[in-house]
Motif scaffolding. Structure first.
Motif, short mmCIF file in Angstrom:
data_model
loop_
_atom_site.label_atom_id
_atom_site.label_comp_id
_atom_site.label_asym_id
_atom_site.label_seq_id
_atom_site.Cartn_x
_atom_site.Cartn_y
_atom_site.Cartn_z
N THR A 193 -6.48 -2.32 -2.70
CA THR A 193 -6.66 -1.05 -1.99
C THR A 193 -6.88 0.08 -2.98
OG1 THR A 193 -5.27 -1.81 -0.16
CG2 THR A 193 -5.61 0.56 -0.36
N ASN A 194 -6.11 0.09 -4.06
CA ASN A 194 -6.29 1.13 -5.08
C ASN A 194 -7.70 1.07 -5.68
OD1 ASN A 194 -3.64 1.88 -4.64
ND2 ASN A 194 -2.85 0.80 -6.44
N GLY B 143 1.91 2.40 -3.22
CA GLY B 143 0.81 2.54 -4.17
C GLY B 143 0.62 1.34 -5.07
N SER B 144 1.15 0.18 -4.65
CA SER B 144 1.11 -0.99 -5.53
C SER B 144 0.21 -2.10 -5.02
CB SER B 144 2.53 -1.53 -5.73
OG SER B 144 3.10 -1.94 -4.49
N ASP B 145 -0.70 -1.78 -4.09
CA ASP B 145 -1.69 -2.78 -3.67
C ASP B 145 -2.93 -2.59 -4.52
OD1 ASP B 145 -4.06 -3.88 -2.16
OD2 ASP B 145 -2.43 -4.53 -0.83
N PRO B 146 -3.17 -3.49 -5.48
CA PRO B 146 -4.24 -3.27 -6.45
C PRO B 146 -5.64 -3.25 -5.83
CG PRO B 146 -3.37 -5.49 -6.65
CD PRO B 146 -2.46 -4.76 -5.74
N ARG C 203 -7.20 15.87 -4.87
CA ARG C 203 -5.93 15.14 -4.88
C ARG C 203 -4.94 15.77 -3.91
NH1 ARG C 203 -7.71 14.86 -10.15
NH2 ARG C 203 -7.94 12.74 -10.98
N GLU D 205 0.82 -1.21 0.00
CA GLU D 205 0.00 0.00 0.00
C GLU D 205 0.86 1.26 0.00
OE1 GLU D 205 -3.54 1.59 2.87
OE2 GLU D 205 -1.47 1.78 3.59
N CYS E 49 -10.22 2.56 -3.20
CA CYS E 49 -10.13 4.02 -3.15
C CYS E 49 -10.76 4.66 -4.38
CB CYS E 49 -8.68 4.46 -2.99
SG CYS E 49 -7.97 4.08 -1.36
N GLU E 50 -10.49 4.09 -5.54
CA GLU E 50 -11.07 4.62 -6.77
C GLU E 50 -12.59 4.51 -6.76
OE1 GLU E 50 -9.19 2.42 -9.85
OE2 GLU E 50 -7.20 3.31 -9.51
N TRP F 85 -2.51 11.64 3.38
CA TRP F 85 -1.58 10.51 3.36
C TRP F 85 -0.39 10.78 4.28
CZ3 TRP F 85 -0.03 5.83 2.76
CH2 TRP F 85 -0.72 4.94 1.93
#
Length: 348
Positions: free
Chosen positions: A36-37, A31-34, A213, A28, A40-41, A220
């Protein structure tokens, strides 16, 4: 046990557990935990916001928002029965040096006039009014649903005076299913908003905070500082995605169950309800006329296998949730009616 203490008491369903076990994960923090991403999206789109960040709790969502929007010595405006004021360990003051101005309310709803009066005139000796927070739905005061028009009036007035506007959305989705108003409409124009995954949606942990953003990037940073950054958080995020796919209809059922309980006990002598009672999945009533405390009444119900929550001296809160079905609600009503009758007989 028929547990109406809170919708936070729910346990993951078998399908949710399976989704968690099968979750595709990464890191996470990079930013590479698909999974979790993806969560969020999806929540950002649901709330009509630019971006989102997965948080361990709604408490951290509120605190991170305050820390982004405010500086030490600022003041935030909330209702006097809100989570921020009552049950978040004064995090705003302890960590952010931010004071809280609670507005007196009957059921957690304040007015535009109250906000106008609460915003301070800039002066050397006073804190700077910086943030207004609206809790949708209200919690400790009975699950009342804020009118979207009032929310927008308060939002616009606060922002025109240089303040930020925040939505504590612990049960925002219960308001959505109660009114049919999309979450994006409620959140539109607010500087920050979030939804909880661990209440009506039934997840074991988590919430998702949304905003621009730039806001999310700053949130974050506070997530790191507060120790909330995780690694393979997709295991947890998968529960949120599952809930959004499978438990949204349950929110409507929970709201209906609270209404069912209300109808079943509304005429019980000694119990008193606010006219706004039963709007979502929370039902509050007072037992003051029975001559007992809320704790005494809650203990008596617990002896019969029904768990409700005592709030303050006389208020009882019952919260419908996905672990309690219609039969459980009917049994809870029977117990509440019987216990109220017993205590009323003593008063007589």
């Amino acid at each position: 046990m028929i547990d109406l203490f809170s919708d936070t008491q729910t346990r993951p369903t078998p399908g949710m557990r399976e989704a968690m076990a099968r979750a595709e994960v990464g890191d996470e923090q990079s930013g590479s935990d698909p999974t979790t991403n993806a969560l969020c999206e999806r929540v950002a789109a649901l709330l009509g916001q630019e971006a989102a960040v997965f948080m361990p709790s709604g408490t951290m969502c509120n605190l991170a928002s305050i820390l982004v929007h405010c500086r030490p010595g600022d003041e935030i405006i909330v209702d006097d029965q809100s989570h921020i004021y009552n049950t978040e360990a004064a995090g705003a003051a302890a960590i952010g040096g931010v004071s809280v101005k609670p507005l007196p309310t009957r059921v957690g709803l304040f007015t535009l006039a109250q906000v106008e009066a609460a915003i301070r005139v800039p002066q050397r000796t006073a804190p700077r009014s910086r943030l207004v927070s609206i809790e949708q739905t209200t919690s400790f005061s009975g699950g009342t649903v804020w009118d979207i028009g009032t929310m927008r009036l308060i939002r616009d007035y606060a922002q025109a005076r240089g303040l930020k506007a925040h939505i504590d959305g612990a049960r925002l989705l219960n308001a959505v299913v109660a009114t049919g108003i999309p979450a994006a409409d409620y959140a539109a124009g607010f500087d920050s908003a979030w939804i909880d995954l661990s209440k009506g949606l039934g997840c074991p942990v988590g919430a998702v905070l949304c905003g621009t953003r730039d806001f999310v990037e700053q949130a974050w940073q506070w997530k790191y500082r507060l120790g909330g950054a995780m690694r393979q958080s997709g295991v947890l995020a998968a529960a949120g995605l599952y809930a959004l796919d499978h438990h949204m209809t349950q929110l409507a059922a929970d709201n209906a169950h609270a209404g069912r309980l209300h109808r079943a006990i509304a005429d019980v002598p000694g119990l008193a309800f606010d006219p706004t009672a039963g709007q979502s999945n929370i039902l509050c009533f007072t037992v003051e006329a029975l001559g007992i405390t809320a704790s005494t009444f809650a203990s008596a119900c617990l002896e019969e296998g029904v768990r409700v929550r005592a709030i303050g001296t006389h208020q009882i809160r019952a919260t419908a949730n996905l672990d309690v079905d219609g039969a459980g609600i009917d049994r809870a009503a029977e117990v509440i009616r019987a216990k109220a009758a017993q205590f009323a007989a003593r008063v007589a």
